[in-house]
Enzyme design. Structure first.
Site, PDB file in Angstrom:
ATOM      1  N   GLU A 162       0.809  -1.231   0.000  1.00 48.24           N
ATOM      2  CA  GLU A 162       0.000   0.000   0.000  1.00 48.24           C
ATOM      3  C   GLU A 162       0.841   1.280   0.000  1.00 48.24           C
ATOM      4  O   GLU A 162       0.574   2.202   0.779  1.00 48.24           O
ATOM      5  CB  GLU A 162      -0.973  -0.012   1.188  1.00 48.24           C
ATOM      6  CG  GLU A 162      -1.906  -1.210   1.173  1.00 48.24           C
ATOM      7  CD  GLU A 162      -2.910  -1.221   2.330  1.00 48.24           C
ATOM      8  OE1 GLU A 162      -2.776  -0.435   3.267  1.00 48.24           O
ATOM      9  OE2 GLU A 162      -3.845  -2.057   2.271  1.00 48.24           O
ATOM     10  N   GLU A 267      -5.783 -10.829  -1.146  1.00 46.11           N
ATOM     11  CA  GLU A 267      -6.583 -10.597   0.072  1.00 46.11           C
ATOM     12  C   GLU A 267      -8.074 -10.596  -0.253  1.00 46.11           C
ATOM     13  O   GLU A 267      -8.848  -9.785   0.263  1.00 46.11           O
ATOM     14  CB  GLU A 267      -6.184  -9.262   0.727  1.00 46.11           C
ATOM     15  CG  GLU A 267      -4.705  -9.151   1.009  1.00 46.11           C
ATOM     16  CD  GLU A 267      -4.311  -7.901   1.787  1.00 46.11           C
ATOM     17  OE1 GLU A 267      -5.185  -7.211   2.341  1.00 46.11           O
ATOM     18  OE2 GLU A 267      -3.096  -7.636   1.858  1.00 46.11           O
TER      19      GLU A 267
HETATM   20  C1  XIL Z   1      -5.935  -6.123   8.396  1.00 44.60           C
HETATM   21  C2  XIL Z   1      -6.261  -7.304   9.300  1.00 44.60           C
HETATM   22  O1  XIL Z   1      -7.141  -8.161   8.632  1.00 44.60           O
HETATM   23  C3  XIL Z   1      -6.849  -6.830  10.607  1.00 44.60           C
HETATM   24  O2  XIL Z   1      -7.013  -7.923  11.501  1.00 44.60           O
HETATM   25  C4  XIL Z   1      -5.939  -5.786  11.218  1.00 44.60           C
HETATM   26  O3  XIL Z   1      -6.548  -5.266  12.368  1.00 44.60           O
HETATM   27  C5  XIL Z   1      -5.630  -4.662  10.244  1.00 44.60           C
HETATM   28  O4  XIL Z   1      -5.100  -5.216   9.051  1.00 44.60           O
HETATM   29  N1  XIL Z   1      -4.841  -4.547   3.697  1.00 44.60           N
HETATM   30  C6  XIL Z   1      -3.791  -5.306   4.141  1.00 44.60           C
HETATM   31  C7  XIL Z   1      -3.972  -6.164   5.333  1.00 44.60           C
HETATM   32  O5  XIL Z   1      -2.741  -5.354   3.489  1.00 44.60           O
HETATM   33  O6  XIL Z   1      -2.787  -6.347   6.050  1.00 44.60           O
HETATM   34  C8  XIL Z   1      -5.066  -5.649   6.223  1.00 44.60           C
HETATM   35  O7  XIL Z   1      -5.264  -6.605   7.257  1.00 44.60           O
HETATM   36  C9  XIL Z   1      -6.338  -5.410   5.447  1.00 44.60           C
HETATM   37  C10 XIL Z   1      -6.112  -4.379   4.377  1.00 44.60           C
END
Ligand code: XIL
Length: 355
Positions: A162, A267
């Site tokens: 990101e 994801e």
């Molecule tokens: C999220 C997790 O799922 C949560 O449990 C945590 O509190 C915050 O992070 N993009 C990403 C992930 O790259 O690492 C994120 O994961 C969700 C959005």
């Protein structure tokens, strides 16, 4: 004798009703009857994985069983983030990360590391004071300590996560402020030095939300490629919703694939309540809509060259453990399994895409 035949008939009736009930339950859960032994990863010509939560994997037998059965790749959801690994300058905590890595090795799963460098950092790092050389040293040491620890075990990493904001610019963060824009390229170089065999990914969200974000991430990736920075793959997070258009989903997948790099849908989840309706309940129409969208993504992904299909990872396993519900404080059902660990219509949609 009459009471006996009455008993027999009523027992039969009750049994029929029960088994009908079970059947309905199974059919509803799966969207139709899917043989228990047909798993997605067995049918797919790519890895099928999930982000896993270390605590659930340790303590919840049903959760562990579903990951063991349904996935052949795992990504630690949080355990490999710097917030967990290095919550203070003097603490290195690898216990959850080690636990997941050991589980994956014992159970023959691929492990994808997530994530080395992200804008979300522990509080101490936000206020860390050092000159340019001090920051470089901390940055390099962090990346190389983590990658070296799992060398030969974790075969791939989201090196930078990101780094681009919603306007298509480099996101403001401690790394950018203290190391300059080229921190991204150097993160890949440092990771590559620590494990030359690891596949290194740039991971981001929103390539399917706007052309702006898509173009900005492709411009960054293409510039890394043209400078021979060791980057091997693109992670398309795909936290999408029922409203994300098929056109945009296809554009995200196909434009990324044009780079020639490995493509990881890294994801995946499909939010069904993006309107934040507190009273929404899940129903057949929503389940079918979701199934179609999962089906479309998997079909589109399956059409890119096989050598580029790194795999698809859902962000956690069941609706009961998805981050969406927590993060947005609303009911939602984003994943292919329901909170009772049953396959949803989405699961059938995915299997059908692999026929
Ligand atoms: C999220 C997790 O799922 C949560 O449990 C945590 O509190 C915050 O992070 N993009 C990403 C992930 O790259 O690492 C994120 O994961 C969700 C959005």
């Amino acid at each position: 004798m009459r009471w006996r035949s009455w008993l027999l008939i009523s027992t039969l009736l009750i049994c029929c009703a029960c088994s009908k009930g079970n059947e309905d339950h199974q059919n509803n859960a799966a969207g139709d009857s899917i043989p228990e032994n047909a798993t997605i990863w067995q049918r797919a010509a790519f890895r099928w994985g999930a982000a896993v939560n270390a605590k659930l994997l340790r303590n919840n037998a049903a959760y562990r069983a579903i990951v063991t059965r349904e996935d052949n790749s795992v990504t630690p959801e949080n355990a490999m983030k710097i917030t967990r690994i290095r919550s203070s300058p003097d603490t290195w905590n690898f216990s959850d990360a080690d636990y997941i890595v050991n589980y994956a090795i014992e159970n023959n799963k691929r492990i994808h590391g997530h994530t080395l460098i992200w804008y979300r950092v522990p509080a101490w790092l936000e206020t860390y004071q050092a000159d340019a050389a001090g920051w470089e040293q901390l940055f390099k040491e962090y990346i190389q300590t983590v990658v070296s620890r799992y060398k030969g075990k974790v075969g791939s990493w989201d090196v930078v996560n990101e780094a681009i904001d919603d306007n298509g610019n480099l996101r403001d963060c401690v790394w950018l402020r203290n190391l300059g824009a080229d921190y991204i390229a150097r993160a890949f170089q440092y990771a590559h030095e620590a494990d030359p065999d690891a596949l290194l990914f740039y991971n981001d969200y929103g390539q399917e939300q706007s052309e702006l974000k898509r173009n900005a991430s492709l411009a960054l990736i293409n510039s890394l490629i043209s400078r021979s920075v060791p980057i091997h793959g693109i992670g398309l997070q795909m936290h999408i919703s029922k409203n994300t258009s098929e056109e945009n989903l296809a554009a995200a997948i196909n434009t990324a694939a044009k780079t020639g790099l490995q493509i990881h849908i890294s994801e995946l989840d499909i939010a069904m309540n993006p309107e934040n309706n507190p009273d929404l309940t899940y129903n057949t129409a929503l389940a079918e809509m979701q199934s179609k969208k999962y089906n479309f993504i998997v079909k589109t992904y399956n059409a890119i060259p096989e050598a580029q299909r790194f795999g698809i990872t859902t962000w956690n396993v069941t609706d009961g453990d998805s981050w969406i519900v927590d993060a947005f404080k609303r009911p939602d059902w984003p994943l292919p399994f329901d909170k009772d660990y049953k396959r949803k219509a989405a699961y059938r949609g995915i299997l059908e895409a692999l026929k």
